[in-house]
Design an enzyme around this catalytic site. Structure first.
Site, mmCIF file in Angstrom:
data_model
loop_
_atom_site.group_PDB
_atom_site.id
_atom_site.type_symbol
_atom_site.label_atom_id
_atom_site.label_comp_id
_atom_site.label_asym_id
_atom_site.label_seq_id
_atom_site.Cartn_x
_atom_site.Cartn_y
_atom_site.Cartn_z
ATOM 1 N N SER A 1 -6.438 6.814 4.481
ATOM 2 C CA SER A 1 -6.031 5.400 4.425
ATOM 3 C C SER A 1 -6.626 4.681 5.617
ATOM 4 O O SER A 1 -7.045 5.304 6.584
ATOM 5 C CB SER A 1 -4.521 5.253 4.431
ATOM 6 O OG SER A 1 -3.979 5.696 5.641
ATOM 7 N N GLU B 1 6.149 4.662 7.498
ATOM 8 C CA GLU B 1 5.730 5.929 6.890
ATOM 9 C C GLU B 1 6.392 7.134 7.537
ATOM 10 O O GLU B 1 6.238 7.375 8.715
ATOM 11 C CB GLU B 1 4.208 6.087 7.040
ATOM 12 C CG GLU B 1 3.433 5.164 6.127
ATOM 13 C CD GLU B 1 1.955 5.099 6.490
ATOM 14 O OE1 GLU B 1 1.549 5.770 7.442
ATOM 15 O OE2 GLU B 1 1.222 4.370 5.805
ATOM 16 N N THR C 1 -2.415 -1.372 7.741
ATOM 17 C CA THR C 1 -2.450 -2.768 8.165
ATOM 18 C C THR C 1 -1.123 -3.474 7.893
ATOM 19 O O THR C 1 -0.451 -3.183 6.940
ATOM 20 C CB THR C 1 -3.559 -3.468 7.366
ATOM 21 O OG1 THR C 1 -4.787 -3.019 7.870
ATOM 22 C CG2 THR C 1 -3.462 -4.970 7.485
ATOM 23 N N THR D 1 0.872 -1.185 0.000
ATOM 24 C CA THR D 1 0.000 0.000 0.000
ATOM 25 C C THR D 1 0.909 1.236 0.000
ATOM 26 O O THR D 1 1.329 1.680 -1.061
ATOM 27 C CB THR D 1 -0.955 0.016 1.212
ATOM 28 O OG1 THR D 1 -0.216 -0.176 2.413
ATOM 29 C CG2 THR D 1 -1.988 -1.086 1.077
ATOM 30 N N ASN E 1 0.024 11.051 6.694
ATOM 31 C CA ASN E 1 -1.212 10.602 7.329
ATOM 32 C C ASN E 1 -2.303 11.666 7.382
ATOM 33 O O ASN E 1 -3.406 11.392 7.827
ATOM 34 C CB ASN E 1 -0.907 10.077 8.733
ATOM 35 C CG ASN E 1 -0.213 8.731 8.661
ATOM 36 O OD1 ASN E 1 -0.794 7.760 8.212
ATOM 37 N ND2 ASN E 1 1.049 8.707 9.047
ATOM 38 N N LYS F 1 3.562 -6.771 4.163
ATOM 39 C CA LYS F 1 3.291 -5.403 3.734
ATOM 40 C C LYS F 1 2.873 -4.587 4.950
ATOM 41 O O LYS F 1 2.451 -5.137 5.973
ATOM 42 C CB LYS F 1 2.225 -5.335 2.658
ATOM 43 C CG LYS F 1 0.822 -5.703 3.037
ATOM 44 C CD LYS F 1 0.022 -4.722 3.846
ATOM 45 C CE LYS F 1 0.060 -3.318 3.313
ATOM 46 N NZ LYS F 1 -0.781 -2.452 4.223
#
Lengths: 391, 391
Positions: free
Chosen positions: B391, B267, B187, B154, B386, B176
């Site tokens: 997401s 991230e 996730t 993702t 974010n 992932k």
């Protein structure tokens, strides 16, 4: 509209040179009586600054005649030497206030509370602080409240004062910190004063109840300070003895006003968020859910980005132990019920997040209890302010 | 070096059109046997996505012949309709794999696990997904592991694969997510394969132990996903039956490798932080302290700012219930013991935070237990990523 609004109090705020900026950094608040009853609530952090250890001990006696507060250094994690610094500060305040050269008071160090805020882990510049105490004592005045409120500011952009009036008596207060009692972005220090007649045991009950529904429900960033302190001093100078209910209402209103000022000035916040949890099986459940959402970085960054991301809210609710069924959860953002029964409902594009105020309502549909927790978004400015400056 | 490294597995990754980008978004992994034993570990979040509810049920049987995974949508908070979508997906996978046009397998929907990742709260585009399943089934290949790993990405910047070799058998894996099992930035999905001979009960024991000391100790942002899933499938195709100890070591090594790849790709992270807690009264205490520090936004922003702010670390330790005395805490950052006995020790300027790797050691001096928790800093890029993207 400050700690000197109620009768029987004097205060001062001066520049002692603790802050390198030369700004006001030392505050003194004294209670001229006739009473000197008091109560205190302190951080729940197990790592407690020297002034918290000291003041907690002082408050056990229920008598408080003076509070000395400094910004520019937290005196936390400073070991036995740091505790001696706090002790020496209280001794010096008592000695200076006993005169000469000031309106003489009768008090000992055990009736002096100490509050400190600033960087953790460094000793305070004691010669400057002790000399500052002498200047502050000479500057004490019946209109000194606003100066005292200014002297305790750290990253605050404005001084925070309040007053709530009863019939012939009042509650005044000041606060600093962009944070909260448990959690804090920087320490929260609050001094409340009242000229009501009230015993220390009653003050303790009233203060705990007021904190429980105000400061305790601010959750700006989930961090908990080593120095958070809330003090309530009563002079009895009004001669009026309010009922417990009246006193609780007034002190709660003062705390609520200061709490909202703290949140409005939280470091780097662009949104002020009220999370109302309804339909909870208990108030504790409602608070747990509210806190979990308030502390969730994915929810907080979504709000910064004006994204009504109810999925992140549900995921935060799901981490709690509160009573609820996942397929019975409803969520509204600014009045739009975008989630019903745990799934998408009204169109998310109907949610207007352009303003500063955000109201999130979470219905657990598990009972009749409710609670509101207040928080902020997580913004670039938060990261900047907390990464660029040590505090 | 992927899920198809161990014997007995085929995989595929294709573009089903679920992602608007046109990137690979559907993966299929099948176990050709002779065995089809399996175990699974799922998110502890009480709000669970439809695929988690489904797969948890499937794994109760201990038999798993296929896993279908999609990116581009989490199918979480989608109500009964979302669950029907997952059920229909598993049914379709079983029907397609029974032939014609593919190497025929004998299986039912109850032997097919489903994993989804992406935005919460929206239904999946089922026609595209079901057609994609047909394409994926035809694309299944013994070297299809890397394509499958790519299809589940993702916000990942790189695909994550691993292989650990035993004597005549091996463990392969893909992952992932820039996050973790409990906590997740997006996730975390993990599929592990092995050609070892192992019963499902042993696989369950081994997988739980491996997750406990790897994925469970990643704590990137304290958020917990609705979709986190870790699956372990055994084909028995090597004919080798390792001991529990050997299997645990290999699966743990595979999980550790994938966990480190996840953290390295978190991230918006600029620092990869290992928090080692030593001298704890229990392993649970050590993990609680490590997590508290890992989740503290003030600690995380300080690290982003290259500030060795041990006071914030102590304040985070102080919020836990672990056994320790505040004046006995020691803290080192990158090998420099800047805090001893709860107070300043070595000069903070000796701490070099210029690199990407940060090692924090916290000595509770209360026992002999230890644990390491891994996290990241809190950066501008985290806030950007974010807040700017749903997401």
């Amino acid at each position: 509209m400050s700690v000197t609004s109620p009768k029987g109090f004097r205060a001062a705020g001066i520049a002692a040179g603790i802050k390198s900026s030369g700004n006001l950094d030392l505050a003194l608040v004294v209670n001229d009586g006739p009473d000197a009853t008091a109560a205190g609530v302190f951080t729940a952090n197990r790592v407690q600054a020297a002034p918290v250890l000291w003041s907690r001990q002082v408050l056990k006696g229920g008598v408080l005649k003076a509070v000395v507060l400094n910004s520019g250094g937290a005196n936390a994690c400073t070991g036995p030497a740091g505790f001696q610094d706090t002790h020496a500060t209280a001794e010096h305040v008592a000695a200076v206030l006993r005169g000469p050269g000031v309106k003489r008071m009768l008090l000992g160090a055990g009736e002096v509370a100490v509050c400190s805020t600033g960087l953790i882990g460094e000793r305070l510049p004691m010669p400057k602080l002790l000399t500052g105490v002498e200047h502050a004592a000479r500057a004490l005045a019946k209109d000194g409240g606003p100066a005292a409120a200014t002297a305790i500011m750290t990253t605050d952009s404005v001084a925070k004062n309040t007053v709530v009036t009863g019939e012939g008596w009042s509650v005044g207060g000041m606060a600093k910190g962009a944070g909260m009692l448990s959690p804090a972005l920087a320490t929260m220090l609050v001094v409340l004063t009242t000229d009501a007649v009230a015993g220390s045991s009653l003050l303790d009950t009233v203060l705990r109840e007021a904190c429980r529904v105000t400061f305790d429900r601010l959750d700006s960033d989930g961090a908990m300070s080593t120095n958070d302190t809330v003090l309530l001093l009563a002079s009895g100078a009004s001669g009026v003895e309010p009922t417990e209910q009246e006193l609780t209402a007034a002190v709660t209103a003062a705390c609520h006003d200061l709490a909202q000022q703290l949140m409005a000035d939280a470091e780097g916040a662009t949104k002020h968020v009220a999370i109302e949890v309804v339909g909870a099986a208990s108030e504790a459940d409602a608070v747990e859910v509210g806190r979990s959402v308030a502390r969730n970085n994915l929810v907080k960054t979504a709000l910064f980005g004006n994204d009504p991301n109810w999925g992140r809210i549900l995921a935060a609710v799901g981490t709690t132990g509160a009573a609820f069924e996942a397929d019975e959860l409803d969520v509204a953002i600014n009045g739009v019920w975008i989630c019903r029964n745990g799934a998408a409902a009204e169109d998310r594009s109907k949610v207007d997040l352009s303003g500063e105020q955000v109201a999130i309502t979470i219905a657990l549909n598990a009972g009749d209890a409710a609670a509101t927790v207040w928080t902020n978004d997580l913004s670039h400015a938060y990261v900047h302010e907390n990464s660029a400056y040590s505090s």
